[in-house]
Structures are given as C-alpha cells and as structure tokens.
Design a protein around this motif. Sequence first.
Motif, mmCIF file in Angstrom:
data_model
loop_
_atom_site.group_PDB
_atom_site.id
_atom_site.type_symbol
_atom_site.label_atom_id
_atom_site.label_comp_id
_atom_site.label_asym_id
_atom_site.label_seq_id
_atom_site.Cartn_x
_atom_site.Cartn_y
_atom_site.Cartn_z
ATOM 1 N N ASP A 86 21.289 72.619 -51.167
ATOM 2 C CA ASP A 86 21.770 73.912 -51.660
ATOM 3 C C ASP A 86 21.261 74.189 -53.079
ATOM 4 O OD1 ASP A 86 23.125 74.393 -49.305
ATOM 5 O OD2 ASP A 86 25.005 73.531 -50.039
ATOM 6 N N GLU A 87 21.257 73.162 -53.931
ATOM 7 C CA GLU A 87 20.753 73.340 -55.296
ATOM 8 C C GLU A 87 19.269 73.678 -55.300
ATOM 9 O OE1 GLU A 87 23.285 70.400 -58.156
ATOM 10 O OE2 GLU A 87 22.018 69.448 -56.643
ATOM 11 N N ILE A 88 18.524 73.014 -54.434
ATOM 12 C CA ILE A 88 17.084 73.261 -54.360
ATOM 13 C C ILE A 88 16.812 74.676 -53.868
ATOM 14 C CG2 ILE A 88 14.949 72.585 -53.192
ATOM 15 C CD1 ILE A 88 16.130 69.694 -53.182
ATOM 16 N N GLU A 89 17.506 75.097 -52.817
ATOM 17 C CA GLU A 89 17.297 76.437 -52.265
ATOM 18 C C GLU A 89 17.742 77.524 -53.230
ATOM 19 O OE1 GLU A 89 19.188 76.477 -48.448
ATOM 20 O OE2 GLU A 89 17.692 75.144 -47.566
ATOM 21 N N ALA A 90 18.767 77.246 -54.020
ATOM 22 C CA ALA A 90 19.275 78.240 -54.967
ATOM 23 C C ALA A 90 18.373 78.390 -56.191
ATOM 24 C CB ALA A 90 20.684 77.868 -55.407
ATOM 25 N N SER A 91 17.448 77.457 -56.399
ATOM 26 C CA SER A 91 16.635 77.477 -57.615
ATOM 27 C C SER A 91 15.552 78.543 -57.603
ATOM 28 C CB SER A 91 15.983 76.110 -57.824
ATOM 29 O OG SER A 91 14.952 75.924 -56.870
ATOM 30 N N ASN A 92 15.132 79.012 -56.437
ATOM 31 C CA ASN A 92 14.062 80.012 -56.312
ATOM 32 C C ASN A 92 12.743 79.540 -56.918
ATOM 33 O OD1 ASN A 92 15.727 81.865 -54.982
ATOM 34 N ND2 ASN A 92 16.529 82.603 -56.929
ATOM 35 N N GLU A 93 12.504 78.239 -56.965
ATOM 36 C CA GLU A 93 11.254 77.688 -57.460
ATOM 37 C C GLU A 93 10.489 77.081 -56.288
ATOM 38 O OE1 GLU A 93 12.343 76.104 -61.906
ATOM 39 O OE2 GLU A 93 12.826 74.809 -60.222
ATOM 40 N N SER A 94 9.163 77.077 -56.385
ATOM 41 C CA SER A 94 8.384 76.387 -55.365
ATOM 42 C C SER A 94 8.586 74.885 -55.550
ATOM 43 C CB SER A 94 6.908 76.737 -55.481
ATOM 44 O OG SER A 94 6.352 76.112 -56.617
ATOM 45 N N ALA A 95 8.301 74.123 -54.531
ATOM 46 C CA ALA A 95 8.485 72.676 -54.591
ATOM 47 C C ALA A 95 7.626 72.067 -55.694
ATOM 48 C CB ALA A 95 8.160 72.052 -53.237
ATOM 49 N N ASP A 96 6.390 72.549 -55.847
ATOM 50 C CA ASP A 96 5.489 72.004 -56.858
ATOM 51 C C ASP A 96 6.013 72.265 -58.271
ATOM 52 O OD1 ASP A 96 3.742 71.053 -54.971
ATOM 53 O OD2 ASP A 96 2.459 72.820 -55.031
ATOM 54 N N ILE A 97 6.425 73.486 -58.530
ATOM 55 C CA ILE A 97 6.915 73.831 -59.874
ATOM 56 C C ILE A 97 8.196 73.068 -60.173
ATOM 57 C CG2 ILE A 97 7.906 75.699 -61.269
ATOM 58 C CD1 ILE A 97 5.847 77.560 -59.926
ATOM 59 N N ARG A 98 9.062 72.988 -59.201
ATOM 60 C CA ARG A 98 10.322 72.274 -59.405
ATOM 61 C C ARG A 98 10.061 70.800 -59.719
ATOM 62 N NH1 ARG A 98 15.232 73.640 -59.129
ATOM 63 N NH2 ARG A 98 16.928 72.255 -58.580
ATOM 64 N N LEU A 99 9.154 70.178 -58.960
ATOM 65 C CA LEU A 99 8.836 68.775 -59.183
ATOM 66 C C LEU A 99 8.222 68.576 -60.567
ATOM 67 C CD1 LEU A 99 8.619 65.874 -58.188
ATOM 68 C CD2 LEU A 99 6.452 66.487 -57.119
ATOM 69 N N GLN A 100 7.304 69.450 -60.949
ATOM 70 C CA GLN A 100 6.675 69.335 -62.262
ATOM 71 C C GLN A 100 7.705 69.469 -63.380
ATOM 72 O OE1 GLN A 100 3.544 72.255 -62.326
ATOM 73 N NE2 GLN A 100 2.539 71.374 -60.551
ATOM 74 N N ARG A 101 8.622 70.414 -63.224
ATOM 75 C CA ARG A 101 9.652 70.603 -64.248
ATOM 76 C C ARG A 101 10.555 69.385 -64.343
ATOM 77 N NH1 ARG A 101 14.550 71.843 -63.974
ATOM 78 N NH2 ARG A 101 14.544 72.773 -61.909
ATOM 79 N N ARG A 102 10.936 68.844 -63.193
ATOM 80 C CA ARG A 102 11.846 67.681 -63.213
ATOM 81 C C ARG A 102 11.172 66.474 -63.817
ATOM 82 N NH1 ARG A 102 15.244 65.967 -58.624
ATOM 83 N NH2 ARG A 102 16.453 65.227 -60.367
ATOM 84 N N VAL A 103 9.889 66.273 -63.517
ATOM 85 C CA VAL A 103 9.160 65.141 -64.095
ATOM 86 C C VAL A 103 9.031 65.323 -65.610
ATOM 87 C CG1 VAL A 103 6.910 63.994 -64.204
ATOM 88 C CG2 VAL A 103 7.931 64.535 -61.991
ATOM 89 N N ALA A 104 8.721 66.543 -66.046
ATOM 90 C CA ALA A 104 8.597 66.819 -67.471
ATOM 91 C C ALA A 104 9.923 66.616 -68.191
ATOM 92 C CB ALA A 104 8.095 68.241 -67.695
ATOM 93 N N ASP A 105 11.036 66.975 -67.544
ATOM 94 C CA ASP A 105 12.353 66.809 -68.139
ATOM 95 C C ASP A 105 12.776 65.349 -68.224
ATOM 96 O OD1 ASP A 105 12.519 69.509 -68.461
ATOM 97 O OD2 ASP A 105 13.888 69.855 -66.774
#
Length: 106
Positions: A86-105
């Motif tokens: 649910d959190e992933i679907e609610a983020s409105n981010e593509s999988a690639d962008i989300r992964l990059q952001r999480r790794v950077a964080d």
Amino acid sequence: ELERGDYKVLGGVRSDEQEAAAIGQKAVDKARAQLSNVKGPHGCPVQLNDPAAEKKLLEEETWRAERLQKVEQRAKSLGLRVESTDEIEASNESADIRLQRRVADA
C-alpha cells in the motif's frame, strides 16, 4: 482471478452450446483462438489451456513468496524499513526512482 474475487461472472456461466447459441459458433471459435494465445502473469508465462498451468503458477507464487522473505530479511539486516504494498502504490513513483531515492537516503 475468479477465486480471488478479481473478476465477477455476470449472469452465471453458460455451457458451450448455450454460448454458441447466444453469440454464434464463429464468435466462440474466435474467442477460443484468442484465449489460447494468452499467457499467464508476468514471470510465469504459461498457456492458460496447459494442464500443468495451475501447478506451474503455484510453484511460481511459492518461489516469489520465498524470495520476498529473503529480501525482507536482507533489508532488515541492512537497517532498511520494509515498505508495504500500500505504501509503495500510494507513492506515485516508478520502481526505479523509488529504489534510487531509498538507496540515496540509506
């Protein structure tokens, strides 16, 4: 999908003879030909009319569940919070962008 409630059959199920009488044998044959080309879900490309399709799909779902558990354990060992679907679907981010952001964080 029917068992999971993803689809609903409206008006009940008709026999092959009833379907042919309702829409014509040519339409039934065309629908069967089109459905014979449909493959299973992403990652499990089985023909829908394959007698072993149900077994193959169950094996695929089991493998995915085991893989998800391993990934969750790895994420926890790295100190990453495991996000819910649910959190992933609610983020409105593509999988690639989300992964990059999480790794950077991290």
